[in-house]
Scaffold this motif. Structure first.
Motif, PDB file in Angstrom:
ATOM      1  N   TYR A 189       4.226  -0.408  10.230  1.00  0.00           N
ATOM      2  CA  TYR A 189       3.424  -0.852   9.096  1.00  0.00           C
ATOM      3  C   TYR A 189       3.699  -2.322   8.782  1.00  0.00           C
ATOM      4  O   TYR A 189       2.784  -3.101   8.489  1.00  0.00           O
ATOM      5  N   ASN A 226       0.868  -1.165   0.000  1.00  0.00           N
ATOM      6  CA  ASN A 226       0.000   0.000   0.000  1.00  0.00           C
ATOM      7  C   ASN A 226       0.910   1.222   0.000  1.00  0.00           C
ATOM      8  O   ASN A 226       1.364   1.676   1.047  1.00  0.00           O
ATOM      9  N   TYR A 227       1.199   1.712  -1.194  1.00  0.00           N
ATOM     10  CA  TYR A 227       2.153   2.813  -1.307  1.00  0.00           C
ATOM     11  C   TYR A 227       1.641   4.082  -0.638  1.00  0.00           C
ATOM     12  O   TYR A 227       2.437   4.961  -0.298  1.00  0.00           O
ATOM     13  N   LYS A 228       0.327   4.166  -0.451  1.00  0.00           N
ATOM     14  CA  LYS A 228      -0.215   5.321   0.248  1.00  0.00           C
ATOM     15  C   LYS A 228       0.307   5.384   1.685  1.00  0.00           C
ATOM     16  O   LYS A 228       0.465   6.473   2.247  1.00  0.00           O
ATOM     17  N   ALA A 229       0.580   4.204   2.270  1.00  0.00           N
ATOM     18  CA  ALA A 229       1.117   4.168   3.629  1.00  0.00           C
ATOM     19  C   ALA A 229       2.501   4.799   3.673  1.00  0.00           C
ATOM     20  O   ALA A 229       2.813   5.579   4.581  1.00  0.00           O
ATOM     21  N   VAL A 254       3.710   6.990   1.495  1.00  0.00           N
ATOM     22  CA  VAL A 254       3.537   8.428   1.232  1.00  0.00           C
ATOM     23  C   VAL A 254       3.062   9.135   2.498  1.00  0.00           C
ATOM     24  O   VAL A 254       3.541  10.224   2.844  1.00  0.00           O
ATOM     25  N   GLY A 255       2.127   8.504   3.209  1.00  0.00           N
ATOM     26  CA  GLY A 255       1.624   9.088   4.449  1.00  0.00           C
ATOM     27  C   GLY A 255       2.712   9.236   5.491  1.00  0.00           C
ATOM     28  O   GLY A 255       2.789  10.258   6.189  1.00  0.00           O
TER      29      GLY A 255
END
Length: 268
Positions: free
Chosen positions: A259, A24-27, A29-30
């Motif tokens: 994560y 989950n690349y959004k993780a 980035v976040g």
């Protein structure tokens, strides 16, 4: 619940969808946005009189949150022969970072005493043997015998990094007999050894059900190691302070490991 010998490349008959999901690349980035925003905030928006306190609180909170998540994983594996003890070692390791940050803040902020070197370093160092315990217990469970390439990697990688660290230090006119140099060597070698073992674990599990979680774990350890090596180089010249950019690597590393734990928890 009992552990059984597993092939890391073995795929069970019924594989939950979450196991085969990609990153989950959004993780990531976040995490990057959070860490960079915090660093900018303490350097440009928080008054200087309060910035050190803000950094200390954040530096305590992140590893403590990571340790708490780790203990929830331990509870899931309670009674198992390997995983329960492995995750207990991992969780205690990051809890030791919390105690290290508390001790560091007491020295630096409360009593205005130079916190390097200090008792805080004992707690910082404890992460390495405990993390190595976690790594080796998992690796031995899934792959009892390491190949020669893995053994050579574990031996050579820390030595090469240590040589590079030494050359950089010496090139900057740091005396090879100075205490800070040898003190830093201990931490740099142990940190890199931990990374080398984690990389071996990732190579073993890369096609298995926990492969992605281990790769994320390696990324987290790598970020922490970059921070450690940079920090001990800074301390050779007395250039570290609580708002230094090196902190971003530690924060990022802890959050990425967090994560990885969450992903691993959903996998097994």
């Amino acid at each position: 619940m009992e552990d059984k010998e597993l092939d890391p490349n073995e795929i069970p008959e019924v594989v939950p969808e979450k196991i085969t999901s990609s990153f989950n690349y959004k993780a990531f980035v976040g995490i990057a946005i959070l860490v960079i925003s915090f660093h900018i905030g303490i350097n440009y928006f928080i008054p200087e009189d309060y910035s050190d306190t803000a950094v200390s609180i954040f530096s305590m909170f992140v590893p403590l949150a990571l340790a708490i998540i780790g203990f929830t994983v331990v509870r899931n594996y309670h009674g198992t022969a390997v995983f329960g003890r492995a995750y207990l070692a991992l969780s205690i390791g990051y809890l030791s970072i919390f105690f290290a940050e508390v001790t560091y803040a007491v020295y630096d902020i409360v009593y205005n005493i130079e916190p390097y070197p200090s008792i805080a370093d004992i707690f910082f160092f404890l992460l390495y043997p405990l993390l190595l315990t976690y790594l080796f217990m998992n690796i031995r469970f899934f792959s009892p015998k390491l190949g020669n390439k893995s053994k050579i990697w574990i031996i050579l990688m820390p030595i090469l990094v240590l040589i590079g660290y030494s050359l950089v230090s010496i090139s900057q006119d740091v005396g090879v007999l100075e205490f800070d140099f040898y003190y830093g060597v201990i931490f740099v070698y142990t940190a890199t050894l931990t990374l080398a073992v984690a990389v071996v674990g990732a190579s073993i599990f890369k096609q298995g059900v926990i492969g992605k979680a281990w790769l994320i774990l390696v990324i987290g350890i790598l970020l922490n190691n970059i921070g450690d090596i940079w920090y001990y180089n800074l301390e050779l010249f007395g250039e570290y302070d609580l708002v230094h950019p090196v902190n971003m690597f530690w924060y990022s590393g802890y959050l990425v490991v967090m994560y990885a734990l969450l992903k691993h928890k959903k996998t097994l």
